[in-house]
Enzyme design. Structure first.
Site, PDB file in Angstrom:
ATOM      1  N   HIS A  22       0.613  -1.171  -0.136  1.00 16.52           N
ATOM      2  CA  HIS A  22       0.045   0.108   0.070  1.00 16.52           C
ATOM      3  C   HIS A  22       0.974   1.155   0.261  1.00 16.52           C
ATOM      4  CE1 HIS A  22      -2.193   2.988   2.392  1.00 16.52           C
ATOM      5  NE2 HIS A  22      -2.932   3.000   1.304  1.00 16.52           N
ATOM      6  N   ASP A  64      -4.909   3.705  -4.645  1.00 17.52           N
ATOM      7  CA  ASP A  64      -4.977   4.476  -3.472  1.00 17.52           C
ATOM      8  C   ASP A  64      -6.414   5.272  -3.498  1.00 17.52           C
ATOM      9  OD1 ASP A  64      -4.531   4.846  -0.648  1.00 17.52           O
ATOM     10  OD2 ASP A  64      -2.911   6.407  -1.318  1.00 17.52           O
ATOM     11  N   TYR A 105      10.296  13.649 -12.052  1.00 16.81           N
ATOM     12  CA  TYR A 105      11.615  12.902 -11.903  1.00 16.81           C
ATOM     13  C   TYR A 105      12.009  12.669 -10.576  1.00 16.81           C
ATOM     14  CZ  TYR A 105      12.518  14.077 -16.814  1.00 16.81           C
ATOM     15  OH  TYR A 105      12.355  14.352 -18.205  1.00 16.81           O
TER      16      TYR A 105
END
Length: 136
Positions: A22, A64, A105
């Site tokens: 998770h 999520d 990034y």
């Protein structure tokens, strides 16, 4: 052979998705993204575009419930969303938060895995945050 598993979900990708916990993230990168140099774990899927990879991953991985479970790189478009970003939003099924390229990034370096698609369009990059499976 497995029934109901998208054929682009390779054994390595399925193993990574199963191994993620998770709140771990996975990056779907376009073909120009410096994936192999940034990734902790790297998997190329050269012949597949980014929305197709996202659709396959989301067929087996819950997002999520955080308000921002998906992020893309902001683009030069007026609203920060190129056509590929809008297509990725349709696949995700909700608005995607936008990150400036340096921030994207930086988040990519923390990801559990980077999957490099064959996406030819610039900004065809997406970060997905894994959710939890409901109790059975």
């Amino acid at each position: 052979m497995l029934i109901g598993i998208d054929p682009i979900l390779t054994a390595d990708l399925l193993h990574a998705l199963k191994s993620m916990g998770h709140n771990d993230t996975i990056v779907i990168a376009d073909r120009n993204f410096p994936a192999s140099s940034l990734a902790r774990r790297y998997l190329p899927l050269s012949g597949v575009d980014a929305p197709r990879v996202a659709r396959a991953i989301l067929s087996v991985m819950p997002l999520d419930e955080d308000p921002n479970p998906a992020s893309a790189m902001t683009t030069a478009a007026a609203d920060g969303r190129d056509a590929v970003t809008k297509e990725l939003e349709q696949v995700v099924g909700q608005p995607i938060s936008l990150l400036a390229p340096p921030d994207f990034y930086a988040e990519a370096t923390k990801a559990y895995m980077i999957v490099q698609s064959g996406e030819p369009r610039f900004y065809g990059n997406l970060i997905l945050r894994k959710g939890v499976l409901p109790p059975q």
